[in-house]
Design an enzyme around this catalytic site. Sequence first.
Site, PDB file in Angstrom:
ATOM      1  N   ARG A  29       0.832  -1.195   0.000  1.00 17.53           N
ATOM      2  CA  ARG A  29       0.000   0.000   0.000  1.00 17.53           C
ATOM      3  C   ARG A  29       0.873   1.253   0.000  1.00 17.53           C
ATOM      4  O   ARG A  29       0.582   2.234   0.689  1.00 17.53           O
ATOM      5  CB  ARG A  29      -0.971   0.005   1.187  1.00 17.53           C
ATOM      6  CG  ARG A  29      -2.279   0.754   0.878  1.00 17.53           C
ATOM      7  CD  ARG A  29      -3.254   0.771   2.052  1.00 17.53           C
ATOM      8  NE  ARG A  29      -3.756  -0.557   2.371  1.00 17.53           N
ATOM      9  CZ  ARG A  29      -3.840  -1.063   3.602  1.00 17.53           C
ATOM     10  NH1 ARG A  29      -3.448  -0.363   4.640  1.00 17.53           N
ATOM     11  NH2 ARG A  29      -4.333  -2.271   3.805  1.00 17.53           N
ATOM     12  N   TYR A  86     -14.885 -12.795   0.927  1.00 15.09           N
ATOM     13  CA  TYR A  86     -15.641 -11.608   0.511  1.00 15.09           C
ATOM     14  C   TYR A  86     -16.937 -12.016  -0.195  1.00 15.09           C
ATOM     15  O   TYR A  86     -18.003 -11.446   0.048  1.00 15.09           O
ATOM     16  CB  TYR A  86     -14.799 -10.745  -0.427  1.00 15.09           C
ATOM     17  CG  TYR A  86     -13.958  -9.707   0.269  1.00 15.09           C
ATOM     18  CD1 TYR A  86     -14.554  -8.632   0.929  1.00 15.09           C
ATOM     19  CD2 TYR A  86     -12.571  -9.783   0.259  1.00 15.09           C
ATOM     20  CE1 TYR A  86     -13.785  -7.663   1.559  1.00 15.09           C
ATOM     21  CE2 TYR A  86     -11.791  -8.817   0.889  1.00 15.09           C
ATOM     22  CZ  TYR A  86     -12.409  -7.762   1.542  1.00 15.09           C
ATOM     23  OH  TYR A  86     -11.647  -6.810   2.166  1.00 15.09           O
ATOM     24  N   ARG A 144      -7.799  10.911  -5.960  1.00 17.60           N
ATOM     25  CA  ARG A 144      -8.948  10.114  -5.510  1.00 17.60           C
ATOM     26  C   ARG A 144     -10.200  10.964  -5.340  1.00 17.60           C
ATOM     27  O   ARG A 144     -11.326  10.489  -5.551  1.00 17.60           O
ATOM     28  CB  ARG A 144      -8.571   9.429  -4.191  1.00 17.60           C
ATOM     29  CG  ARG A 144      -9.677   8.680  -3.499  1.00 17.60           C
ATOM     30  CD  ARG A 144     -10.079   7.413  -4.243  1.00 17.60           C
ATOM     31  NE  ARG A 144     -11.082   6.707  -3.484  1.00 17.60           N
ATOM     32  CZ  ARG A 144     -12.370   7.001  -3.470  1.00 17.60           C
ATOM     33  NH1 ARG A 144     -12.828   7.991  -4.207  1.00 17.60           N
ATOM     34  NH2 ARG A 144     -13.220   6.295  -2.739  1.00 17.60           N
ATOM     35  N   ASP A 182      -7.063  -3.223  -6.981  1.00 18.24           N
ATOM     36  CA  ASP A 182      -7.686  -3.730  -5.771  1.00 18.24           C
ATOM     37  C   ASP A 182      -7.866  -5.229  -5.911  1.00 18.24           C
ATOM     38  O   ASP A 182      -7.851  -5.768  -7.023  1.00 18.24           O
ATOM     39  CB  ASP A 182      -9.029  -3.044  -5.519  1.00 18.24           C
ATOM     40  CG  ASP A 182      -9.570  -3.365  -4.129  1.00 18.24           C
ATOM     41  OD1 ASP A 182     -10.497  -4.200  -4.038  1.00 18.24           O
ATOM     42  OD2 ASP A 182      -9.055  -2.824  -3.147  1.00 18.24           O
ATOM     43  N   ARG A 241      -3.909   6.447   0.886  1.00 20.05           N
ATOM     44  CA  ARG A 241      -4.525   7.660   1.417  1.00 20.05           C
ATOM     45  C   ARG A 241      -3.597   8.468   2.315  1.00 20.05           C
ATOM     46  O   ARG A 241      -3.898   9.609   2.640  1.00 20.05           O
ATOM     47  CB  ARG A 241      -5.805   7.295   2.177  1.00 20.05           C
ATOM     48  CG  ARG A 241      -6.953   6.942   1.235  1.00 20.05           C
ATOM     49  CD  ARG A 241      -8.191   6.516   1.986  1.00 20.05           C
ATOM     50  NE  ARG A 241      -7.995   5.202   2.622  1.00 20.05           N
ATOM     51  CZ  ARG A 241      -8.937   4.573   3.304  1.00 20.05           C
ATOM     52  NH1 ARG A 241     -10.127   5.137   3.466  1.00 20.05           N
ATOM     53  NH2 ARG A 241      -8.708   3.384   3.839  1.00 20.05           N
TER      54      ARG A 241
END
Length: 662
Positions: free
Chosen positions: A332, A458, A345, A381, A336
């Site tokens: 990562r 998921y 973003r 992702d 962010r």
Amino acid sequence: MNFSGLRVASLESRRADDMVRLITKFGGEACVSPSMREVPIEPNRPAIDFAYRVITGEIPIVIFMTGVGFRYLLRATEKHVDPQRFIDALSDITTIARGPKPASAMKEVGIQATHRVPEPNTWRDLLRTIDEGIPVANQVVGIQEYGVTNTSLVAGLEARGAIPETLRVYGWEYPEDTGPLEENVKAIANGQRDLLLLTSAHQVVNMLRMADSLNLTDALRDGLAQTAIVSIGPTTSDMLRESDIHVDMEPSHPKMGHLVSESAREATGLVEKRRAEYQSSQSSRVSVSSNGEAPEDRQPLAAIDDHPSQSSLFMMACRGEPTPRTPIWLMRQAGRYMQEYRSVRSQQTFLELCANPTLCSEVMCTAVDRLGVDAAIIFSDLLPILVPMGFDLEFVKGDGPVIHNPVRTAADIDRVKSLDNPQDLGFVYETVRQTRKDLPASIPLIGFAGAPFTLASYAIEGGGSKQYAATKQLMRADDGGWAALMDRLTDAIIVYLNEQIAAGAQCVQLFDSWAGCLSAADYTRFVLPWMQRIIAGVTPGVPLINFATGNPELLPLLRGDRRTVVGVDWRIDMASAWKRIGHDISVQGNMDPTVLLTDPKTIRAAAQDLLDEVGNRPGHIFNLGHGVMQMTPVENAIELVRAVQELSVRDDSSGSSDGSHH
């Protein structure tokens, strides 16, 4: 501190006399050779058309990249267009000055730039300025260029919906007398220069052009590898890295005075370190483990092709080869915690960003550039692979990924589609191609996928979970549903990873974020057979990093064939982890990401502790034990990269350096 008589080369042209004076003042032997001259393009019909289109309102936004370019544009158009009318038109539209020089040139004729890009004035800073409040979608944006077209800037504008139009008003040619430049290129190629100071990206271009014309390209590159290189700032550094040339230092400010004085202060250390790294790279690649014994049964693997990144530290470590220092990248690493990412973003949803290869490449290349890491991973992702398989995926603010049509029973599995058309995920492969194209060739690119257990979790839970009750219920139902779902996911993952490799990835990683909820026995029964199929199915010879978090008991089960690298999370010390995995396999990890929330001293100490655990055993890739956390100060991530790159340098005594010059 001064240069102490070191031979200091410079390719400065416009201020060559000042450069000679400064180098001499600081005790260096000045070897200055002008490398280029600005040549206006005359006659310049496109410039005249450009001016008319600004006056008539067809070009509502103009970016001025250089002061000299602005002046040449006025000169090229003044005989054909009323100069005052053109200046008035520029005053009425949105103008963006890439730093102080074009802003100053505009001010000379009474124009106040609407926006001025802050230091260090790179194309990334320019795009960040646009993201902070200049609407460019569906607008023609004129770009006054210098030298060669900046394809990254053009692509970044296009990704934001703009219609960029470039205009060249001058070019860079050799100086009229090329003798001094030829002499400097030959001297560098012969190892007769100690430092090289560069003040412009195009100096790099002309140096390489000259070497090519003298049939000295390989010799020049070898000479540069022994020469400490100081770049005046990020734009010049970008060009060096894109040309596969190292950068040893940038001054605190992109000014000639800072360049020379700060180079002089650090000169002795820079030169010694550069020569040590060169000698290390030239010496035979024989290493010993931390206890002085030969590595256990470890025969390094061979590179599968001749891509320049195959000789990178990261790929060498994947293959089990000894490296002059430990490679580092961060999971990562584009996220962010970075303002550049947040700016991009904010313009679109996460899924829209993932589906935009140009922006995905820009985000990752920006992170690689800022952090100085040794590898890149595509920006994407884990979950988009589920969409063509029939799942309704949405990223909900505050909740993260949500699947609105989860599967809970064997009967539900019937509606899970196979990945019959791999091109349903073509945007991911295009992200690989675009990122590979935009990265320096020496930086390896990692593709990735979610591991089948995590994807299945998921798909069954419909999102994240703490207990994974629905997943384990289907897993234990013994009605064929679990095997059917894992089969479809496994087949899709193999195709997906191989398509990424075909598009240009040098390595792939499997993320098993939720596997830690399983015991070793359950992992062996319900996951391992499908993982073994994936490892066998991925293109032979391509390194595959298998990373599962949460349960160190799984580590021995993560090793596959010999090209597998096992990712280790922070819940176990690396020495114990590697012993469990087996020293004939490379490992990646495993510093706790929360260390990056502390301070430089603590970060440096934690990096040293981990490096000490590993010792000099080949095959270690430094990483965090999970992704960079959102609240991490970006300066701390940069500090970790610097610390590892300095502390892990192998020398003939301790295998590390104290990095005291930082």
